[in-house]
Design an enzyme around this catalytic site. Structure first.
Site, PDB file in Angstrom:
ATOM      1  CB  SER A   1       3.495   3.998  14.589  1.00  0.00           C
ATOM      2  OG  SER A   1       2.989   4.764  13.520  1.00  0.00           O
ATOM      3  CB  SER A   2      -1.801   5.354  13.771  1.00  0.00           C
ATOM      4  OG  SER A   2      -1.136   6.427  13.132  1.00  0.00           O
ATOM      5  CB  CYS A   3       2.147   3.909   9.942  1.00  0.00           C
ATOM      6  SG  CYS A   3       3.608   3.247  10.707  1.00  0.00           S
TER       7      CYS A   3
ATOM      8  CE1 TYR B   1       8.999   3.897  13.278  1.00  0.00           C
ATOM      9  CE2 TYR B   1       6.673   4.314  12.890  1.00  0.00           C
ATOM     10  CZ  TYR B   1       7.777   4.370  13.715  1.00  0.00           C
ATOM     11  OH  TYR B   1       7.663   4.914  14.978  1.00  0.00           O
TER      12      TYR B   1
ATOM     13  CE  LYS C   1       7.937   1.827  16.223  1.00  0.00           C
ATOM     14  NZ  LYS C   1       8.525   1.832  17.570  1.00  0.00           N
TER      15      LYS C   1
ATOM     16  CG  HIS D   1       6.490  13.006  11.990  1.00  0.00           C
ATOM     17  ND1 HIS D   1       7.432  12.640  12.912  1.00  0.00           N
ATOM     18  CD2 HIS D   1       6.019  11.847  11.468  1.00  0.00           C
ATOM     19  CE1 HIS D   1       7.516  11.320  12.958  1.00  0.00           C
ATOM     20  NE2 HIS D   1       6.674  10.812  12.080  1.00  0.00           N
TER      21      HIS D   1
HETATM   22  O1  GFB Z   1       3.828  13.400   9.434  1.00  0.00           O
HETATM   23  P1  GFB Z   1       4.013  12.876   8.065  1.00  0.00           P
HETATM   24  O2  GFB Z   1       5.312  13.106   7.402  1.00  0.00           O
HETATM   25  O3  GFB Z   1       3.796  11.314   7.988  1.00  0.00           O
HETATM   26  O4  GFB Z   1       2.838  13.547   7.194  1.00  0.00           O
HETATM   27  P2  GFB Z   1       2.509  10.359   7.867  1.00  0.00           P
HETATM   28  C1  GFB Z   1       2.775  13.329   5.834  1.00  0.00           C
HETATM   29  C2  GFB Z   1       1.595  14.076   5.225  1.00  0.00           C
HETATM   30  O5  GFB Z   1       1.812  15.480   5.352  1.00  0.00           O
HETATM   31  C3  GFB Z   1       1.507  13.778   3.738  1.00  0.00           C
HETATM   32  C4  GFB Z   1       1.983  16.055   4.058  1.00  0.00           C
HETATM   33  O6  GFB Z   1       0.161  13.919   3.309  1.00  0.00           O
HETATM   34  C5  GFB Z   1       2.385  14.877   3.164  1.00  0.00           C
HETATM   35  O7  GFB Z   1       2.092  15.147   1.794  1.00  0.00           O
HETATM   36  N1  GFB Z   1       2.997  17.122   4.133  1.00  0.00           N
HETATM   37  C6  GFB Z   1       2.853  18.379   3.669  1.00  0.00           C
HETATM   38  C7  GFB Z   1       4.243  17.037   4.657  1.00  0.00           C
HETATM   39  N2  GFB Z   1       3.976  19.096   3.820  1.00  0.00           N
HETATM   40  C8  GFB Z   1       4.860  18.293   4.449  1.00  0.00           C
HETATM   41  C9  GFB Z   1       6.192  18.480   4.892  1.00  0.00           C
HETATM   42  O8  GFB Z   1       6.807  19.524   4.721  1.00  0.00           O
HETATM   43  N3  GFB Z   1       6.790  17.432   5.528  1.00  0.00           N
HETATM   44  C10 GFB Z   1       6.137  16.245   5.735  1.00  0.00           C
HETATM   45  N4  GFB Z   1       6.770  15.255   6.382  1.00  0.00           N
HETATM   46  N5  GFB Z   1       4.874  16.027   5.290  1.00  0.00           N
HETATM   47  C11 GFB Z   1       3.885   8.937   9.443  1.00  0.00           C
HETATM   48  C12 GFB Z   1       4.982   7.950   9.220  1.00  0.00           C
HETATM   49  O9  GFB Z   1       3.150   9.004   8.288  1.00  0.00           O
HETATM   50  O10 GFB Z   1       3.017   8.571  10.449  1.00  0.00           O
HETATM   51  C13 GFB Z   1       5.687   7.720  10.499  1.00  0.00           C
HETATM   52  O11 GFB Z   1       5.847   8.447   8.236  1.00  0.00           O
HETATM   53  C14 GFB Z   1       4.717   7.440  11.633  1.00  0.00           C
HETATM   54  O12 GFB Z   1       6.596   6.699  10.321  1.00  0.00           O
HETATM   55  C15 GFB Z   1       3.616   8.478  11.695  1.00  0.00           C
HETATM   56  O13 GFB Z   1       4.170   6.183  11.447  1.00  0.00           O
HETATM   57  C16 GFB Z   1       2.547   8.177  12.718  1.00  0.00           C
HETATM   58  O14 GFB Z   1       1.442  10.783   8.804  1.00  0.00           O
HETATM   59  O15 GFB Z   1       2.104  10.183   6.452  1.00  0.00           O
END
Ligand code: GFB
Length: 319
Positions: free
Chosen positions: A114-116, A143, A147, A186
Site C-alpha cells: 500500500s502507498s501508506c 498497517y 506492509k 475508505h
Molecule cells: O481512504 P481513506 O479512509 O484513507 O481516506 P487514507 C481518508 C481521507 O478521506 C482523510 C477523508 O483525509 C479523511 O478526512 N474523508 C472524508 C473520509 N470523509 C470520509 C469518510 O466518510 N470516510 C473516510 N474513510 N475518509 C488509507 C489507509 O489512508 O490509505 C489504508 O487508511 C490504506 O490503510 C490506504 O493504506 C491506501 O487514504 O488516509
C-alpha cells in the site's frame, strides 16, 4: 516498448489469497477472463492467521503461483480504531502465506502492499526509494509497518533463497466489491453511500470528514488487477513497484464527484474534528511505465461503474 514475457501463467496452479476482497476478486476476475483457473480457499475453511492450517492447505494444494491480496484493510476510521488487528492480522497472514509459498515450492509470489508505507511528508510524486526515509502518518502506521514487513519478507526470501517473489505498492483503490460500511470504509465508498442516502432521504447536508484539503490519487481496482497479472508475467526484481493512476483529487473534489453521481444537490460540510491523515501521496510510477504498463480507466468512468455496483448490491451491504 513492453517488457517481454518471462513467466508463463498458462497451466499453472494459481492461488489468490483474499479472493473475496475488492482487490482479490478483481485479480480472480482478470485471471479467469484470460483463461486461467484460480485456486481459492474460503475464509471459513482456512484462517490465514493460523500457520499450521496454512501449511496444511499449501501441502495439499501445492500452488505454483501465489497472489497475496488477503489482509485486514480499511479506511482512516478503521485504521485508527483497530491498531492491533491492522498490525497483527496482517503480520500473521504475510508470515504464514509467504513462508508457506517458499516451504511448499511456489515458483512465483506477488505481495500487495500500500502507498501508506511511505513517510507522511515524502517528496511528491513518491518514488520507491522514499521507503523508510522519514516518519509515517500516525493514523495508519500499524498497517504501514505490517506492509513494510511483508514486502521486506518477500525480498528476504529472494535474497536468501533466490525465490521469485515480487511486491507492488498500489495507490488508493476503489471499485466494485469495495467495503461500503460507513465506519470502516475508505473515503470514496463512504462518500458515495452517504451522498446516495442523503439524496434518498432529502437531507440538505453531506458531511465530509476532515478539512477536505488532503489529496488522494484514485485508481480503479480492475486496472490494478491488470497491472498485477502484467507483472507476474513480465517482472522479476528485488525492488517493489508503485502502481498508480496519475489521477489525483482533493477530498472536497471527491465529495463533489460522489454527490454528483449519486444525485445529491444539497450543501457539503466539513467535520474538522475528524482526521485528515496524510496530506498527499501521489505515486511516481515511472519504473512500471518503463516496463510498458499504463492504467486504462478514467476516474469518472470507474466512479460510475462503482456507483452502479453499489446500487445493484445495496440490499446485501451492512449498515
Ligand atoms: O481512504 P481513506 O479512509 O484513507 O481516506 P487514507 C481518508 C481521507 O478521506 C482523510 C477523508 O483525509 C479523511 O478526512 N474523508 C472524508 C473520509 N470523509 C470520509 C469518510 O466518510 N470516510 C473516510 N474513510 N475518509 C488509507 C489507509 O489512508 O490509505 C489504508 O487508511 C490504506 O490503510 C490506504 O493504506 C491506501 O487514504 O488516509
Amino acid at each position: 516498448m513492453t517488457a517481454p514475457k518471462i513467466y508463463e501463467l498458462a497451466g499453472k496452479r494459481i492461488f489468490v489469497a483474499g479472493h473475496r476482497g475488492m482487490v482479490g476478486s478483481a485479480i480472480v476476475r482478470h485471471l479467469e477472463a484470460v483463461g486461467h483457473a484460480v485456486l481459492s480457499a474460503p475464509r471459513a475453511a482456512l484462517d490465514l492467521r493460523r500457520q499450521e492450517r496454512v501449511e496444511q492447505w499449501f501441502d495439499a494444494h501445492r500452488p505454483d503461483v501465489v497472489v497475496l491480496a488477503a489482509g485486514k484493510v480499511g479506511g482512516i476510521g478503521a485504521n485508527t480504531s483497530q491498531p492491533v488487528e491492522f498490525l497483527l492480522d496482517n503480520l500473521l497472514i504475510e508470515a504464514n502465506v509467504i513462508g508457506a509459498a517458499h516451504k511448499f515450492g511456489a515458483e512465483k509470489l506477488l505481495f500487495l502492499g500500500s502507498s501508506c508505507i511511505y513517510p507522511k511528508f515524502a517528496a511528491q510524486p513518491i518514488q520507491e526509494s522514499a521507503l523508510l526515509s522519514g516518519p509515517l502518518e500516525p493514523t495508519n502506521q500499524w498497517y504501514a509497518i505490517a506492509k513494510i514487513a511483508g514486502l521486506k519478507l518477500a525480498e528476504a526470501f529472494r535474497v536468501e533463497h533466490g525465490c521469485d517473489f515480487i511486491s507492488v505498492m498500489p495507490t488508493n483503490l476503489y471499485g466494485p466489491g469495495d467495503n461500503f460500511e460507513p465506519a470502516s470504509a475508505h473515503v470514496l465508498p463512504a462518500l458515495l453511500r452517504r451522498a446516495h442516502e442523503a439524496a434518498e432521504a432529502g437531507v440538505e447536508k453531506l458531511v465530509v470528514w476532515g478539512s477536505g484539503a488532503p489529496q488522494r490519487e484514485m485508481m480503479y481496482v480492475d486496472d490494478l488487477a491488470d497491472a498485477c497479472v502484467f507483472l507476474l508475467e513480465r517482472y522479476s526484481g528485488a525492488s517493489f513497484l508503485n502502481v498508480g493512476s496519475g489521477e489525483e483529487f482533493t477530498i472536497a473534489d471527491l465529495a463533489r464527484k460522489a454527490a454528483a453521481v449519486a444525485g445529491f444537490t444539497g450543501d457539503i460540510a466539513f467535520d474538522t474534528t475528524k482526521p485528515d491523515g496524510t496530506p498527499r501521496k501521489r505515486l511516481d510510477t515511472s519504473a512500471l511505465a518503463a516496463l510498458g504498463w499504463r492504467p486504462r480507466t478514467p476516474f469518472d468512468e470507474g466512479l460510475a461503474r462503482t456507483y452502479a455496483w453499489f446500487r445493484a448490491n445495496r440490499a446485501t451491504l451492512r449498515a
